[in-house]
Design a protein around this motif. Structure first.
Motif, PDB file in Angstrom:
ATOM      1  N   SER A 195      -1.360  26.312 -30.985  1.00 18.68           N
ATOM      2  CA  SER A 195      -1.712  27.302 -32.026  1.00 18.68           C
ATOM      3  C   SER A 195      -1.714  26.664 -33.406  1.00 18.68           C
ATOM      4  O   SER A 195      -2.559  26.979 -34.259  1.00 18.68           O
ATOM      5  CB  SER A 195      -0.711  28.467 -31.992  1.00 18.68           C
ATOM      6  OG  SER A 195      -0.808  29.157 -30.775  1.00 18.68           O
ATOM      7  N   SER A 196      -0.748  25.749 -33.668  1.00 19.18           N
ATOM      8  CA  SER A 196      -0.690  25.103 -34.986  1.00 19.18           C
ATOM      9  C   SER A 196      -1.915  24.214 -35.209  1.00 19.18           C
ATOM     10  O   SER A 196      -2.402  24.094 -36.331  1.00 19.18           O
ATOM     11  CB  SER A 196       0.586  24.283 -35.119  1.00 19.18           C
ATOM     12  OG  SER A 196       0.523  23.073 -34.366  1.00 19.18           O
ATOM     13  N   TRP A 197      -2.417  23.633 -34.153  1.00 16.53           N
ATOM     14  CA  TRP A 197      -3.622  22.804 -34.282  1.00 16.53           C
ATOM     15  C   TRP A 197      -4.839  23.668 -34.579  1.00 16.53           C
ATOM     16  O   TRP A 197      -5.711  23.281 -35.363  1.00 16.53           O
ATOM     17  CB  TRP A 197      -3.875  22.015 -32.986  1.00 16.53           C
ATOM     18  CG  TRP A 197      -2.814  20.991 -32.669  1.00 16.53           C
ATOM     19  CD1 TRP A 197      -1.752  20.635 -33.436  1.00 16.53           C
ATOM     20  CD2 TRP A 197      -2.721  20.206 -31.483  1.00 16.53           C
ATOM     21  NE1 TRP A 197      -0.997  19.674 -32.827  1.00 16.53           N
ATOM     22  CE2 TRP A 197      -1.575  19.378 -31.599  1.00 16.53           C
ATOM     23  CE3 TRP A 197      -3.468  20.100 -30.319  1.00 16.53           C
ATOM     24  CZ2 TRP A 197      -1.178  18.484 -30.609  1.00 16.53           C
ATOM     25  CZ3 TRP A 197      -3.085  19.214 -29.328  1.00 16.53           C
ATOM     26  CH2 TRP A 197      -1.943  18.417 -29.467  1.00 16.53           C
ATOM     27  N   ASN A 251      -1.544  17.877 -42.088  1.00 16.45           N
ATOM     28  CA  ASN A 251      -0.336  18.088 -42.905  1.00 16.45           C
ATOM     29  C   ASN A 251       0.814  18.478 -42.001  1.00 16.45           C
ATOM     30  O   ASN A 251       0.691  18.478 -40.773  1.00 16.45           O
ATOM     31  CB  ASN A 251      -0.589  19.139 -43.995  1.00 16.45           C
ATOM     32  CG  ASN A 251      -1.060  20.458 -43.398  1.00 16.45           C
ATOM     33  OD1 ASN A 251      -0.644  20.828 -42.302  1.00 16.45           O
ATOM     34  ND2 ASN A 251      -1.929  21.158 -44.116  1.00 16.45           N
ATOM     35  N   ASN A 252       1.926  18.863 -42.598  1.00 18.45           N
ATOM     36  CA  ASN A 252       3.125  19.150 -41.813  1.00 18.45           C
ATOM     37  C   ASN A 252       3.053  20.464 -41.058  1.00 18.45           C
ATOM     38  O   ASN A 252       3.958  20.802 -40.295  1.00 18.45           O
ATOM     39  CB  ASN A 252       4.363  19.132 -42.704  1.00 18.45           C
ATOM     40  CG  ASN A 252       4.699  17.717 -43.159  1.00 18.45           C
ATOM     41  OD1 ASN A 252       4.437  16.765 -42.428  1.00 18.45           O
ATOM     42  ND2 ASN A 252       5.271  17.598 -44.356  1.00 18.45           N
ATOM     43  N   SER A 253       1.975  21.224 -41.264  1.00 18.13           N
ATOM     44  CA  SER A 253       1.808  22.468 -40.501  1.00 18.13           C
ATOM     45  C   SER A 253       1.403  22.180 -39.053  1.00 18.13           C
ATOM     46  O   SER A 253       1.498  23.051 -38.195  1.00 18.13           O
ATOM     47  CB  SER A 253       0.742  23.351 -41.151  1.00 18.13           C
ATOM     48  OG  SER A 253       1.118  23.672 -42.477  1.00 18.13           O
ATOM     49  N   PHE A 254       0.893  20.997 -38.803  1.00 16.10           N
ATOM     50  CA  PHE A 254       0.531  20.599 -37.436  1.00 16.10           C
ATOM     51  C   PHE A 254       1.804  20.191 -36.694  1.00 16.10           C
ATOM     52  O   PHE A 254       2.550  19.319 -37.158  1.00 16.10           O
ATOM     53  CB  PHE A 254      -0.434  19.417 -37.443  1.00 16.10           C
ATOM     54  CG  PHE A 254      -1.840  19.768 -37.823  1.00 16.10           C
ATOM     55  CD1 PHE A 254      -2.827  19.879 -36.844  1.00 16.10           C
ATOM     56  CD2 PHE A 254      -2.201  19.989 -39.147  1.00 16.10           C
ATOM     57  CE1 PHE A 254      -4.134  20.183 -37.191  1.00 16.10           C
ATOM     58  CE2 PHE A 254      -3.492  20.301 -39.500  1.00 16.10           C
ATOM     59  CZ  PHE A 254      -4.476  20.397 -38.520  1.00 16.10           C
ATOM     60  N   CYS A 255       2.055  20.835 -35.582  1.00 13.44           N
ATOM     61  CA  CYS A 255       3.235  20.490 -34.782  1.00 13.44           C
ATOM     62  C   CYS A 255       2.964  19.248 -33.941  1.00 13.44           C
ATOM     63  O   CYS A 255       1.840  19.036 -33.471  1.00 13.44           O
ATOM     64  CB  CYS A 255       3.598  21.645 -33.844  1.00 13.44           C
ATOM     65  SG  CYS A 255       4.099  23.136 -34.699  1.00 13.44           S
ATOM     66  N   PHE A 307       1.603   9.050 -29.621  1.00 12.97           N
ATOM     67  CA  PHE A 307       1.224  10.462 -29.500  1.00 12.97           C
ATOM     68  C   PHE A 307       2.345  11.389 -29.962  1.00 12.97           C
ATOM     69  O   PHE A 307       2.087  12.450 -30.524  1.00 12.97           O
ATOM     70  CB  PHE A 307       0.823  10.785 -28.047  1.00 12.97           C
ATOM     71  CG  PHE A 307      -0.660  10.744 -27.792  1.00 12.97           C
ATOM     72  CD1 PHE A 307      -1.442  11.878 -27.993  1.00 12.97           C
ATOM     73  CD2 PHE A 307      -1.271   9.583 -27.353  1.00 12.97           C
ATOM     74  CE1 PHE A 307      -2.810  11.846 -27.749  1.00 12.97           C
ATOM     75  CE2 PHE A 307      -2.636   9.545 -27.112  1.00 12.97           C
ATOM     76  CZ  PHE A 307      -3.411  10.669 -27.316  1.00 12.97           C
ATOM     77  N   CYS A 308       3.593  10.986 -29.682  1.00 13.27           N
ATOM     78  CA  CYS A 308       4.733  11.839 -30.078  1.00 13.27           C
ATOM     79  C   CYS A 308       4.703  12.143 -31.573  1.00 13.27           C
ATOM     80  O   CYS A 308       4.996  13.271 -32.006  1.00 13.27           O
ATOM     81  CB  CYS A 308       6.044  11.130 -29.730  1.00 13.27           C
ATOM     82  SG  CYS A 308       6.739  11.652 -28.151  1.00 13.27           S
ATOM     83  N   ALA A 309       4.365  11.154 -32.385  1.00  8.24           N
ATOM     84  CA  ALA A 309       4.367  11.319 -33.850  1.00  8.24           C
ATOM     85  C   ALA A 309       2.975  11.575 -34.400  1.00  8.24           C
ATOM     86  O   ALA A 309       2.776  11.614 -35.620  1.00  8.24           O
ATOM     87  CB  ALA A 309       4.969  10.079 -34.494  1.00  8.24           C
ATOM     88  N   LEU A 310       1.991  11.772 -33.508  1.00 11.90           N
ATOM     89  CA  LEU A 310       0.583  11.926 -33.900  1.00 11.90           C
ATOM     90  C   LEU A 310       0.097  10.732 -34.727  1.00 11.90           C
ATOM     91  O   LEU A 310      -0.662  10.883 -35.701  1.00 11.90           O
ATOM     92  CB  LEU A 310       0.359  13.236 -34.657  1.00 11.90           C
ATOM     93  CG  LEU A 310       0.536  14.505 -33.800  1.00 11.90           C
ATOM     94  CD1 LEU A 310       0.278  15.752 -34.636  1.00 11.90           C
ATOM     95  CD2 LEU A 310      -0.369  14.485 -32.579  1.00 11.90           C
ATOM     96  N   GLY A 311       0.546   9.552 -34.313  1.00 12.18           N
ATOM     97  CA  GLY A 311       0.056   8.315 -34.895  1.00 12.18           C
ATOM     98  C   GLY A 311       0.175   8.277 -36.401  1.00 12.18           C
ATOM     99  O   GLY A 311       1.200   8.631 -36.982  1.00 12.18           O
ATOM    100  N   VAL A 347      -7.990  14.618 -29.584  1.00 13.12           N
ATOM    101  CA  VAL A 347      -7.173  15.643 -28.914  1.00 13.12           C
ATOM    102  C   VAL A 347      -6.783  16.755 -29.895  1.00 13.12           C
ATOM    103  O   VAL A 347      -6.893  17.950 -29.589  1.00 13.12           O
ATOM    104  CB  VAL A 347      -5.907  15.002 -28.288  1.00 13.12           C
ATOM    105  CG1 VAL A 347      -4.939  16.078 -27.810  1.00 13.12           C
ATOM    106  CG2 VAL A 347      -6.291  14.093 -27.137  1.00 13.12           C
ATOM    107  N   VAL A 348      -6.351  16.378 -31.100  1.00 12.03           N
ATOM    108  CA  VAL A 348      -5.860  17.373 -32.065  1.00 12.03           C
ATOM    109  C   VAL A 348      -7.017  18.142 -32.699  1.00 12.03           C
ATOM    110  O   VAL A 348      -6.992  19.373 -32.790  1.00 12.03           O
ATOM    111  CB  VAL A 348      -5.002  16.691 -33.148  1.00 12.03           C
ATOM    112  CG1 VAL A 348      -4.553  17.701 -34.196  1.00 12.03           C
ATOM    113  CG2 VAL A 348      -3.785  16.013 -32.515  1.00 12.03           C
ATOM    114  N   SER A 349      -8.054  17.426 -33.172  1.00  9.84           N
ATOM    115  CA  SER A 349      -9.156  18.115 -33.875  1.00  9.84           C
ATOM    116  C   SER A 349      -9.973  18.994 -32.936  1.00  9.84           C
ATOM    117  O   SER A 349     -10.519  20.017 -33.362  1.00  9.84           O
ATOM    118  CB  SER A 349     -10.067  17.092 -34.565  1.00  9.84           C
ATOM    119  OG  SER A 349     -10.763  16.303 -33.615  1.00  9.84           O
TER     120      SER A 349
END
Length: 998
Positions: A31-33, A129-133, A116-120, A91-93
């Motif tokens: 949902s955050s993505w 930004n930090n809103s992405f989990c 992947f854990c830290a989203l590179g 994956v995220v976009s």
């Protein structure tokens, strides 16, 4: 970034970062993505944050592909251009619900989980930004114990990371694969070239309904097969270098011929570079590449540790304990150890930016790994210098590996800079020619291999208008190369055409055509080589204001000066009326009729093709009335240019009489009786003569042998006896008779063993049956040859007298001139022993080899080095026992030995294969616990000489050793035999014949 783990089963787990933070649910992450905006900042200059252009191109190519297709797609990005960030961004976009990422090794699985854990670097470059989990990673380390464990891990994961070896293992069932594919939206394969086709097929079948992305540095797998799936994005190497992702690698080739010294030579050069880089302030490290763990230990224990211990070399291999490898890596990270010896830097966990020097002692087993390996070294890194690679290119494996690398992707030769100033022979000519070229062509000149053919034109122009090539070819779909100094223009043209089996316009053929124009200002001629003959005159007209194509009778002058020219086809055309022309093609035995018609009647030559010898080598040559001149091979540009120059000299020579040239051509004729001439040599059919790989076997019910251990020889030497010959060695022998009659010819068994020939697993027959279809060639003292019932006679008789300057008389006191071979006991009264003793006493030879026996090249082979002139001299000595106790005038003493002298020269065209043959014969001899064949030197010396053949030129001499001949009493028949053999050697390979006698 550190992460928290929750175990799922015994070995599998889920991971979340950063460590100590609250865990989000899978749904909240997605949902955050979906709720936040993903940005695509671009880094256009060094220091500017954002995606690299290569990464953006790949992400948008994927998005574009997915708007129209869900089929498997391949993204090709050189190592070091940021593939992992592209995966994460995709994956995220694209807000993928659940993605399965498959990697080739445990090391990459760990690295991928961490990234992947830290989203590179997505937050660092401003993409999110930090809103992405951060996602929850399902880490599939081993096969689940049951379905519920797998379903539990999948339900708690946004991204699942595993290896292809696990998915394809026997423990990971088809049901597990089905559950994985049903649960995941997308499959991503990283380093796809590592996946064998057999492994991929099973996984692919399970995921055929899913979106599939394959990331790779090369579109070829390690098993040589191409990766399936459309290549939707391919970021080329030159752009990676231009954008600063790669720095050039300095390539330092070592030329070490001695196999015992090659490892030390490579190591010494690599350490020299390491010390120079450290002196410049660079914290560089040296990686030593070995092919196996045992080899790595050998290099550590015998090369690096004893000779370069001040740099504290460490050995890191999978066979070591984990604690030993960890301790060794710590020494490297602490700066104490500067040299790492390993087998596979990727699987062994070695990914250190300071590794900038590499000593390649053994080649990688596959080309993609070589590319990945070198790509790692080429990556740009702040505060580090250029990378360096050291390898012994005299080593066949290393040399072939580099050639394969260049042919895989032409731009590697821009990244691998050759730091050597030493170039030999034709290579330096090609390099020199290449340096003069400019233009838009991207194929390196040394990879262009045109067919050896051309049209020749004359011109009175004093300048050329090369820029006008674009009037002939579509500039948008063509590229050009120009060397204005050498006056060579090269154009490659992409041409699209409809296919003839459909009216659908969406299907078309794409072909690249090659066009080359070379202008010789001095001779006022130019040449055009083209894969489309129809454009030759148009190109000539565009580049020169006035020109004339050479055609008609003048073209056939190129056949002049070819020794033993034998035409295989003769095409003629005859005008039968004002409107009609009759074309006739003559081949085989009909060539004689064609030549007669071409030289005596009103028929016009249309085209001719033949083979012969020129300047000491075999050649093929074809020419047509319309002006095409060609040979049956492909070569480099500089070779083609030189070939054109040689043809021009002949074609411009008005003194050449083409009728006389054709009249002198050799032609086969069918005969009905045995020639009334003495035979003195017999050769195996070409099918056996050309067999160098050991695939053919000759066998009886008790024995078998390869052709290099078998002899074929005549059993009679006179003008009237039936033509008989034998095949065999010390273990078996069969005699045959060749009968030529009015109807045909027959070859029949006469006596001895019944030999069978094995040509392949499914093809075996009696040698008699094989000879009936493939008759051996018998040679006669007048220079003629017989193959079955086809006789070829020389048109020009050899000289009548063998020159005195080529005759050497020896004192044979103490030698039994009726005893030819020294044998295994090295009998000191034999002719061969006396010869070897004389050669030894001269102290001129690096190697003397006793090759006597069935399958011999010569009785004695002697090799001497001329290092000052980079040359090897091979001498072949053929010994023959005397027919009587005293030297005399017996022509019978020369027949067999002259035939042997002729047969050996086939090896002069491939000295490397000759060296391999000698090694095989030595191995066969010593394998039977018999004395070595080496009289001077050994296998090591032979191997060193073989290596020098890559850079040294070779000269040959052939000697007949027959103490039964009295040098003061050589008769006319003896001169005839000697002159026939001498003429054959000189006409074919330009090799002089010498006689050592009494």
């Amino acid at each position: 970034m550190d992460f928290d783990k929750q175990k799922i089963g015994d070995k599998n787990f889920i991971a979340h970062a950063p460590k100590g933070s609250d865990w989000d649910s899978v749904d909240n992450v997605l949902s955050s993505w979906m709720a936040n905006r993903f940005s695509f900042p671009e880094s256009k200059s060094e220091g500017e944050v954002g995606f690299r252009s290569a990464q953006l191109g790949a992400v948008f190519a994927i998005k574009s592909h997915w708007t129209v297709s869900t089929s498997a797609a391949t993204v090709v990005m050189p190592t070091g251009t940021g593939k992992t960030e592209v995966m994460i961004a995709t994956v995220v976009s694209e807000c993928q619900g659940k993605t399965c990422v498959v990697v080739p090794s445990d090391l990459l699985r760990k690295q991928t989980i961490n990234r992947f854990c830290a989203l590179g670097k997505l937050r660092e470059i401003g993409a999110i930004n930090n809103s992405f989990c951060n996602p929850i990673l399902g880490c599939l380390m081993s096969s689940p114990k049951d379905v519920s464990e797998l379903e539990d891990l999948l339900s708690k994961s946004n991204v699942v990371v595993t290896t292809m070896s696990l998915l394809n293992s026997g423990h990971f069932s088809d049901e597990y694969l089905r559950i994985l594919s049903d649960t995941c939206d997308t499959l991503i394969i990283d380093e796809a070239h590592h996946v064998p086709a057999s492994s991929w097929s099973r996984v692919k079948k399970s995921f055929e309904k899913n979106r599939c992305l394959q990331f790779t540095a090369t579109p070829f797998r390690n098993d040589g097969k191409k990766i399936d799936g459309d290549i939707i994005y391919n970021f080329p190497l030159p752009l990676a270098q231009q954008r600063g992702y790669f720095k050039p690698i300095n390539f330092y080739p070592i030329y070490e011929f001695d196999s015992d010294k090659k490892d030390f030579s490579v190591a010494a050069k690599a350490v020299e570079i390491l010390e120079a880089d450290i002196a410049k302030g660079f914290p560089h490290l040296l990686l030593v590449r070995a092919s196996t763990q045992n080899r790595a230990r050998e290099l550590y224990e015998f090369i690096y540790e004893p000779n370069f211990s001040k740099h504290n070399p460490v050995l890191i291999i999978s066979g070591n304990s984990a604690s030993d490898n960890k301790e060794a890596l710590q020494k490297v990270n602490d700066g104490n150890a500067k040299i790492i010896i390993c087998v596979d830097m990727f699987s062994e966990g070695i990914d250190i930016p300071q590794l900038k020097i590499c000593a390649i002692h053994d080649k990688y087993k596959s080309l993609p790994i070589t590319m990945q390996f070198i790509g790692r070294f080429a990556r740009t890194q702040t505060n580090l210098g250029e990378a360096s690679v050291v390898a012994n290119i005299v080593d066949d494996d290393i040399k072939d590996s580099l050639e394969d690398l260049y042919s895989q992707d032409a731009d590697w030769n821009k990244i691998l800079k050759d730091a050597s100033e030493e170039k030999i022979g034709r290579e330096i000519e090609l390099q020199k020619l290449a340096r003069g070229f400019t233009g838009t062509e991207v194929i390196p000149l040394n990879q262009i291999r045109p067919k050896v053919s051309m049209f020749m034109y004359t011109t009175t122009e004093t300048s050329w208008h090369w820029q006008r090539w674009s009037k002939v070819f579509d500039e948008e779909h063509s590229r050009h190369f120009l060397n204005d100094q050498e006056k060579i223009l090269i154009v490659t043209e992409l041409r699209t055409s409809n296919v003839d089996w459909t009216t659908c316009r969406d299907i078309s053929d794409e072909n690249w055509n090659l066009h080359i124009l070379y202008w010789d200002e001095r001779k006022k001629v130019f040449f055009i080589n083209t894969t489309d003959k129809g454009v030759a005159d148009r190109l000539a007209e565009a580049i020169f204001n006035s020109y004339k194509r050479i055609s008609g009778e003048d073209v056939f002058r190129c056949l002049s000066g070819i020794n033993r020219l034998m035409l295989s086809t003769v095409g003629l055309k005859t005008a039968v009326s004002n409107h009609h022309i009759r074309y006739r093609m003559f081949a085989g035995v009909d060539v004689a009729e064609g030549i007669t018609s071409a030289t005596t009647s009103t028929a016009t030559k249309s085209n001719l093709f033949g083979v012969g010898f020129e300047n000491g080598s075999s050649i093929s040559i074809g020419c047509s009335y319309k002006g095409t001149i060609w040979a049956k091979w492909v070569e480099t540009i500089n070779y083609w240019k030189s070939w054109c120059d040689k043809q021009a000299v002949k074609i411009l020579d008005s003194t050449i009489d083409t009728k006389a040239v054709l009249s002198g051509a050799l032609v086969p004729e069918v005969i009905h009786n045995r020639p009334a001439v003495v035979p003195y040599r017999i050769d195996f059919p070409l099918e056996i003569e050309s067999e160098l790989r050991g695939s053919i076997l000759l066998k009886t019910s008790l024995y078998d042998a390869r052709p290099y251990l078998i002899d074929i020889g005549l059993t009679t030497y006179d003008e009237t006896s039936p033509l008989s010959f034998y095949v065999g060695n010390e273990d078996f022998r069969e005699e045959f008779t060749l009968d030529v009659n009015a109807a045909d010819y027959t070859i029949s068994h006469k006596s001895g063993s019944s030999i069978r020939i094995v040509l392949s697993r499914s093809r075996e027959m009696s040698l008699t049956e094989f000879f009936r279809a493939n008759p051996p060639t018998i040679w006669f003292v007048d220079g003629s040859s017989l193959e079955g019932n086809l006789l070829v006679k020389l048109k020009n008789s050899p000289p009548a007298t063998f020159p005195n300057s080529n005759i050497m008389s020896w004192d044979w006191s103490g030698t039994d001139i009726r005893k030819e071979s020294q044998g295994l006991r090295k009998e000191n009264d034999s002719i061969q022993y006396r010869l070897i003793s004389a050669l030894k006493s001269s102290n001129r030879y690096n190697l003397i080899f006793d090759d006597d026996g069935s399958g011999e090249v010569a009785d004695v082979i002697a090799i001497q080095e001329d290092d000052a002139n980079a040359r090897l001299l091979f001498e072949f000595y053929h010994c023959k026992f005397s027919g009587a106790a005293q030297a005399g005038s017996r022509v019978d003493d020369l027949y067999a030995v002259c035939g042997q002298a002729e047969k050996c020269i086939k090896w002069t065209s491939d000295a490397k294969s000759l060296a391999d043959r000698l090694m095989k014969r030595e191995s066969d001899r010593t394998g039977k616990s018999k004395p070595s064949r080496f009289e001077v030197g050994d296998n090591k010396v032979l191997f060193t000489l073989k290596n020098k053949l890559k850079l040294y030129s070779v000269e040959y001499k052939v000697f007949i050793v027959q103490p039964g001949v009295d040098s003061t009493a050589i008769t006319s028949p003896m001169h005839q035999v000697l002159c026939s053999a001498s003429a054959y050697l000189m006409d074919t390979y330009g090799i002089p014949l010498h006689l050592i006698c009494s």
